[in-house]
Motif scaffolding. Sequence first.
Motif, short mmCIF file in Angstrom:
data_model
loop_
_atom_site.label_atom_id
_atom_site.label_comp_id
_atom_site.label_asym_id
_atom_site.label_seq_id
_atom_site.Cartn_x
_atom_site.Cartn_y
_atom_site.Cartn_z
N PRO A 188 0.80 -1.23 0.00
CA PRO A 188 0.00 0.00 0.00
C PRO A 188 0.83 1.28 0.00
O PRO A 188 0.41 2.30 -0.55
CB PRO A 188 -0.82 -0.12 1.29
CG PRO A 188 -0.92 -1.60 1.53
CD PRO A 188 0.38 -2.16 1.07
N ASP A 189 2.02 1.23 0.61
CA ASP A 189 2.84 2.44 0.73
C ASP A 189 4.16 2.28 -0.01
O ASP A 189 4.68 1.16 -0.14
CB ASP A 189 3.13 2.75 2.19
CG ASP A 189 1.89 3.18 2.96
OD1 ASP A 189 1.26 4.16 2.55
OD2 ASP A 189 1.55 2.51 3.96
N GLY A 351 5.66 5.34 3.66
CA GLY A 351 4.40 6.02 3.96
C GLY A 351 4.35 7.40 3.35
O GLY A 351 5.31 8.16 3.42
N TYR A 352 3.20 7.71 2.76
CA TYR A 352 3.05 8.99 2.07
C TYR A 352 2.89 10.13 3.07
O TYR A 352 2.19 10.03 4.07
CB TYR A 352 1.83 8.96 1.14
CG TYR A 352 1.52 10.33 0.56
CD1 TYR A 352 2.27 10.82 -0.51
CD2 TYR A 352 0.53 11.14 1.11
CE1 TYR A 352 2.02 12.07 -1.04
CE2 TYR A 352 0.27 12.39 0.58
CZ TYR A 352 1.02 12.86 -0.49
OH TYR A 352 0.77 14.11 -0.99
N LYS A 391 -6.69 -1.61 0.83
CA LYS A 391 -5.91 -0.61 1.55
C LYS A 391 -5.09 0.23 0.59
O LYS A 391 -5.00 1.46 0.72
CB LYS A 391 -5.00 -1.30 2.56
CG LYS A 391 -4.22 -0.36 3.46
CD LYS A 391 -3.41 -1.15 4.48
CE LYS A 391 -2.64 -0.21 5.41
NZ LYS A 391 -1.85 -0.98 6.42
N ARG A 392 -4.49 -0.42 -0.41
CA ARG A 392 -3.70 0.30 -1.40
C ARG A 392 -4.58 1.26 -2.18
O ARG A 392 -4.18 2.40 -2.45
CB ARG A 392 -3.02 -0.71 -2.33
CG ARG A 392 -2.08 -0.08 -3.35
CD ARG A 392 -1.21 -1.14 -4.02
NE ARG A 392 -2.00 -2.11 -4.76
CZ ARG A 392 -2.14 -3.38 -4.43
NH1 ARG A 392 -1.56 -3.85 -3.34
NH2 ARG A 392 -2.86 -4.21 -5.17
N LYS A 395 -5.42 4.33 -0.01
CA LYS A 395 -4.29 5.23 0.21
C LYS A 395 -3.92 6.01 -1.05
O LYS A 395 -3.31 7.08 -0.96
CB LYS A 395 -3.09 4.44 0.72
CG LYS A 395 -3.26 3.95 2.15
CD LYS A 395 -1.93 3.64 2.80
CE LYS A 395 -2.10 3.45 4.30
NZ LYS A 395 -0.81 3.36 5.00
N ARG A 396 -4.29 5.48 -2.22
CA ARG A 396 -3.93 6.15 -3.47
C ARG A 396 -5.07 7.01 -4.00
O ARG A 396 -4.92 7.62 -5.06
CB ARG A 396 -3.51 5.11 -4.51
CG ARG A 396 -2.25 4.38 -4.09
CD ARG A 396 -1.71 3.47 -5.17
NE ARG A 396 -0.47 2.84 -4.74
CZ ARG A 396 0.31 2.10 -5.52
NH1 ARG A 396 -0.04 1.90 -6.77
NH2 ARG A 396 1.40 1.55 -5.05
N MET A 401 -9.01 8.52 1.16
CA MET A 401 -8.10 8.69 2.30
C MET A 401 -8.57 9.83 3.19
O MET A 401 -8.50 9.76 4.42
CB MET A 401 -6.68 8.96 1.80
CG MET A 401 -5.62 8.82 2.89
SD MET A 401 -5.56 7.14 3.55
CE MET A 401 -4.90 7.44 5.18
#
Length: 412
Positions: A188-189, A351-352, A391-392, A395-396, A401
């Motif tokens: 995901p990150d 992590g973003y 989850k990915r 988050k994108r 998010m």
Amino acid sequence: MTISSEETLEHPASFARRGARGTTARFRAGYEARLAHAAGITLYESFEAAEPVWRAFEARAAGTAFQSFDWLSIWYRHVGERLGIEPAIAVVTRAGEPLMLAPLGIERRFGLRRLVWLGGRLADYKGPLLAADFEARLDGGFEALWRQIRRALPRHDLVMLDSQPVSLGTPSAPLGNPFAVLSSSPAPDAAYVFDLPSTFEEFSQRYRAETRRIDRSKFRKLDAAGEVTFRFAETAEERVAMAEDILSRKAAQLAAQGISSIFGEADYLAAWRDLAALPEERTLLEVAELRLDGEFLSGSIGHVWRGRATLMVHTYDPEMLPKLSPGRLHLLKLLQSSIERGTGTYDLSVGYAAYKESFCDTPMEMRNTVAGTSLAGMGAAAAIRTGLAAKRRIKRDPRLMGLVQRVRAALA
């Protein structure tokens, strides 16, 4: 055969053990075990047994500090052992010299035996230590070696190898992580790693002139506000005290956003304290604070390993001069200090965060390998892959998010 997270791995054979558990390397009876041993694979069941070869190899191996003996043995003493994880540390040799050390373990969860990397949530990156000439000395390809390693491993239902960087080198000198090729599924990150130039002035040219002007203005205003101190802890006692304060502040900051973390958990705090207290000749952590007239503005915990500085924890007081962005000024001080000491690579970890993109143009992909090795494991692997994909996606997608963050804040 190419192994991927979408395929089912063959079930490892189970063999009788010979020798006392946890005191020596694992030796198994049987044809497949003899094949693994002949292939130069030794499996250690304890940190004590692996320590001599581990410490000698890490002194010259490629990898990260998260795979160093001190880091993982401290994690295991405080966290991994309590969770019942069984070390399965695989060392591959060629011509009597280590080629790879893979710090693996068997974790029991929900009735399944899972093959995992050691380190848990204390390791941002997971993977092996590699000889610098790993690729040149590897004969037959990594997929074949992986099949041989699995023959030596204890029985497991599920392979769950997460948080794997695609490279164990630097942006200018990449070294492919062979375990990352076992999966085509991105985590995901991503991670934010970049090379540093020889001067801070050259580094500052990477961002816009207006950004440089604003940074200089904020530094001047901060200096005018009082006595500014930026310093690194110089002794083990200082590192422990400063780290405890920073971790407490970070835990509170995340809790206010509805995010649970390891920073307030007793076992993990004990591990952080032991890492901070390592003797000078084996120091890993680098702890720093930015203060104004003695009042805390910002703090960080990182480590330096083989010319690579990694920032793991960064927090600031949101009530103290927020318009001057003390967190960013702290990071600029860290970068300047790293450049002045000749550090070649800086790592903002996984992590973003918007500020990371201002320093790193090309994030490094992370990968997860999830595969079943038994009928029960296959079902679990499918569910886990579905969850990671969701989850990915969240988050994108900035909208999704943002929704998650608002829900967290409302529940905090």
